[in-house]
Structure formats: C-alpha cells, structure tokens
Design an enzyme around this catalytic site. Structure first.
Site, PDB file in Angstrom:
ATOM      1  N   ASP A  26       0.833  -1.203   0.000  1.00 51.86           N
ATOM      2  CA  ASP A  26       0.000   0.000   0.000  1.00 51.86           C
ATOM      3  C   ASP A  26       0.873   1.261   0.000  1.00 51.86           C
ATOM      4  O   ASP A  26       1.964   1.269   0.576  1.00 51.86           O
ATOM      5  CB  ASP A  26      -0.896  -0.030   1.251  1.00 51.86           C
ATOM      6  CG  ASP A  26      -2.071   0.919   1.130  1.00 51.86           C
ATOM      7  OD1 ASP A  26      -2.303   1.457   0.025  1.00 51.86           O
ATOM      8  OD2 ASP A  26      -2.755   1.130   2.133  1.00 51.86           O
ATOM      9  N   HIS A  43       2.584   3.276  -9.065  1.00 51.65           N
ATOM     10  CA  HIS A  43       2.459   1.837  -9.306  1.00 51.65           C
ATOM     11  C   HIS A  43       3.689   1.308 -10.049  1.00 51.65           C
ATOM     12  O   HIS A  43       4.142   0.188  -9.785  1.00 51.65           O
ATOM     13  CB  HIS A  43       1.177   1.527 -10.077  1.00 51.65           C
ATOM     14  CG  HIS A  43      -0.064   1.861  -9.304  1.00 51.65           C
ATOM     15  ND1 HIS A  43      -0.243   1.463  -8.000  1.00 51.65           N
ATOM     16  CD2 HIS A  43      -1.170   2.575  -9.630  1.00 51.65           C
ATOM     17  CE1 HIS A  43      -1.411   1.904  -7.556  1.00 51.65           C
ATOM     18  NE2 HIS A  43      -1.985   2.591  -8.529  1.00 51.65           N
ATOM     19  N   LEU A 136      11.864 -20.622  -4.576  1.00 45.18           N
ATOM     20  CA  LEU A 136      10.922 -19.611  -4.085  1.00 45.18           C
ATOM     21  C   LEU A 136       9.599 -19.743  -4.835  1.00 45.18           C
ATOM     22  O   LEU A 136       9.576 -19.757  -6.067  1.00 45.18           O
ATOM     23  CB  LEU A 136      11.494 -18.198  -4.310  1.00 45.18           C
ATOM     24  CG  LEU A 136      10.557 -17.039  -3.964  1.00 45.18           C
ATOM     25  CD1 LEU A 136      10.289 -16.965  -2.463  1.00 45.18           C
ATOM     26  CD2 LEU A 136      11.126 -15.701  -4.441  1.00 45.18           C
TER      27      LEU A 136
HETATM   28  C1  FPP Z   1      -1.965  -0.074  -3.400  1.00 43.28           C
HETATM   29  O1  FPP Z   1      -1.504   1.253  -3.340  1.00 43.28           O
HETATM   30  C2  FPP Z   1      -1.525  -0.708  -4.648  1.00 43.28           C
HETATM   31  C3  FPP Z   1      -2.337  -1.264  -5.581  1.00 43.28           C
HETATM   32  C4  FPP Z   1      -3.798  -1.320  -5.419  1.00 43.28           C
HETATM   33  C5  FPP Z   1      -1.834  -1.813  -6.848  1.00 43.28           C
HETATM   34  C6  FPP Z   1      -0.437  -2.343  -6.791  1.00 43.28           C
HETATM   35  C7  FPP Z   1      -0.034  -2.729  -8.127  1.00 43.28           C
HETATM   36  C8  FPP Z   1       1.218  -2.669  -8.616  1.00 43.28           C
HETATM   37  C9  FPP Z   1       2.385  -2.225  -7.840  1.00 43.28           C
HETATM   38  C10 FPP Z   1       1.460  -3.053 -10.016  1.00 43.28           C
HETATM   39  C11 FPP Z   1       1.245  -4.527 -10.196  1.00 43.28           C
HETATM   40  C12 FPP Z   1       2.270  -5.111 -10.961  1.00 43.28           C
HETATM   41  C13 FPP Z   1       3.367  -5.674 -10.488  1.00 43.28           C
HETATM   42  C14 FPP Z   1       4.308  -6.185 -11.449  1.00 43.28           C
HETATM   43  C15 FPP Z   1       3.674  -5.832  -9.039  1.00 43.28           C
HETATM   44  P1  FPP Z   1      -2.546   2.461  -3.439  1.00 43.28           P
HETATM   45  O2  FPP Z   1      -2.667   2.878  -4.865  1.00 43.28           O
HETATM   46  O3  FPP Z   1      -3.830   2.066  -2.791  1.00 43.28           O
HETATM   47  O4  FPP Z   1      -1.814   3.554  -2.611  1.00 43.28           O
HETATM   48  P2  FPP Z   1      -2.492   4.801  -1.847  1.00 43.28           P
HETATM   49  O5  FPP Z   1      -3.132   4.226  -0.608  1.00 43.28           O
HETATM   50  O6  FPP Z   1      -1.327   5.655  -1.542  1.00 43.28           O
HETATM   51  O7  FPP Z   1      -3.482   5.429  -2.790  1.00 43.28           O
END
Ligand code: FPP
Length: 247
Positions: A26, A43, A136
């Site tokens: 997060d 992201h 892994l």
């Molecule tokens: C949460 O942070 C994150 C997500 C909902 C998406 C995470 C996805 C990725 C990192 C890309 C996926 C691909 C790979 C290769 C891992 P948030 O957006 O809710 O953060 P915030 O709370 O600051 O808004």
C-alpha cells in the site's frame, strides 16, 4: 536465524520458522502524489520495489512470498489507473518468463483469472505451467478477494459431496493450497487492516505494519521485519512455557 556476510554489511537469513511472508503493498498512489506525479507513476515504482523485495526474500531463504497486486475491489478505480496496472502486470509477465532460469521462482496466480482478457490470462497460465517447482514460490494475487476464495472453496466441497468438511479440506480448496499459511503479513502505507486479503490463511499470522510507502520499502526494512518476527512469541493458543523452578 543467524547472520552471514554478504553484499551488505550483515544479511539476515531465516530458518523453517519463517517460510512464508505476505505483503499488502500500500502507498503507491500517495508516493506519487507526494512527488507531484500521477498515481500511475507510483504503481510503476511499486512494481520495481516488488521485484527487488521478492528476490531478496528468496535470497535470505524465505520459501513463499505472497503479494497483493490487485483486489476484486480495485476495478472500482479510475479506468486510467486500472489500465496502467494491467500494463505493468503484462510487462512483468513477459519479464518473468524471460528471466525464469535466472530468478529460480515458481509463479502461482491466486485469484479469479477468468476476468482478464485472453492474452493476459494465457501469459499467467503459461508462466504457472513452465515455472515448475523452484526454491521460491511466488503467489501473485490478482483479482483476488479472500471472501470469494472461501466461498469458491465451499462450493467445490459441496460439489464433491463432502459432508464432513474439515478446516484442512477448506485450506486444500483455497488458491493458496500449495503454500503453508503465512507466518507474517506486512502492510506498508500506514493503514492497519487486511482489506479482504488471506482472511482464512491469516489465522495465526504475525502482523507488521509500517508507515513506509510501498515504493520506499528497502531490503534493510526486510531485515528489520525478519528481526521483529523472531522477537515474537507465537503461542498458537498455548500458554508460555514456564520452567519448573519458576512455577
Ligand atoms: C496499493 O496502493 C496498490 C495497488 C492497489 C496496486 C499495486 C499494483 C502494482 C504495484 C502493479 C502490479 C504489478 C506488479 C508487477 C507488481 P494504493 O494505490 O492504494 O496507494 P495509496 O493508498 O497511496 O493510494
């Protein structure tokens, strides 16, 4: 757990008590916004961090890593953001296939893959097929929701005509059937909740919450998480053993 010299001054390694670590990554959006960038950049940075952290966990001897990449609720985000995450996922699948021999990772995509377009779903299924047994195992949660997962398991058990359902039966019908339950669940970004992640599997997991935003999570943070884990007293409902002379 002990220390050994490696590329860093000290590197922790783990034993059988810490087989499985799960991450709720997060804070990507806030990381980008703090820098005046669109959320998608967060992201992209988060995906980079994920690759580094997953491989580091493997390096220190952790055998199972589970990552919450996209929940069943994340489709409610703006279309532009969802598209950006799907593109990152697609690129990652290509990269993972290319680096299969180098990284020694077995990929399992947990969640309902039926919702993805054929190309993306085929990439996931192919990676699962060709990655086989490795040191892994990476459970990559996409379109994942723990309640859906438990309901799916119950439906399968009913369909099989099982009238004496045990907890082990349920575990064996979850997406994570090939992994032990997580020993520790880490959530970055300051929130302290599970958000429909691994609800069944988390029964005896330790929790670790940090204010650090996911893209900023470092391998040193992982060392600290491992140290914190070994400081926990996991009693599984029992009481602490008291030596005879202290009773
Ligand atoms: C949460 O942070 C994150 C997500 C909902 C998406 C995470 C996805 C990725 C990192 C890309 C996926 C691909 C790979 C290769 C891992 P948030 O957006 O809710 O953060 P915030 O709370 O600051 O808004």
């Amino acid at each position: 757990m002990f220390f050994k010299k490696k590329e860093k001054e000290t590197v922790v390694t783990v034993d059988d008590r810490l087989k499985h670590i799960a991450f709720i990554m997060d804070g990507n959006g806030r990381w980008a916004q703090k820098k005046g960038l669109p959320r998608e950049y967060g992201h992209a940075a988060g995906a980079k961090t994920f690759k580094k952290i997953a491989l580091y966990c493997g390096d220190i001897g952790i055998k199972y890593v589970t990552i919450y990449a996209f929940s069943t609720e994340n489709w409610k985000r703006p279309e532009r953001e969802v598209k950006a995450i799907m593109k990152l996922l697609s690129d990652y699948l290509d990269e993972a296939l290319r680096d299969l021999d180098k990284n020694n990772v077995r990929y399992i995509f947990i969640g309902d893959k039926g919702i993805f377009d054929d190309r993306l779903r085929e990439k996931m299924l192919n990676l699962e097929k060709v990655s086989g047994s490795k040191s892994l195992t990476l459970n990559f949660a996409v379109n994942y929701g723990a309640r859906d997962e438990i309901v799916k398991a119950c439906r399968e058990l009913i369909r099989e005509g099982n009238e004496n359902i045990t907890a082990d039966d349920v575990s064996r019908h979850l997406y994570t059937a090939l992994s032990p339950d997580p020993d520790i669940i880490v959530r970055t970004g300051g929130e302290q909740r599970l958000s429909n992640f691994l609800l069944w599997q988390a029964s005896y997991a330790e929790f670790y919450f940090t204010e650090t935003l996911w893209p900023d999570l470092s391998t040193d943070d992982i060392d600290n998480i491992v140290l914190a884990f070994y400081g926990r007293d996991r009693r599984y409902g029992r009481i602490k053993e008291v030596p005879e002379d202290k009773k």
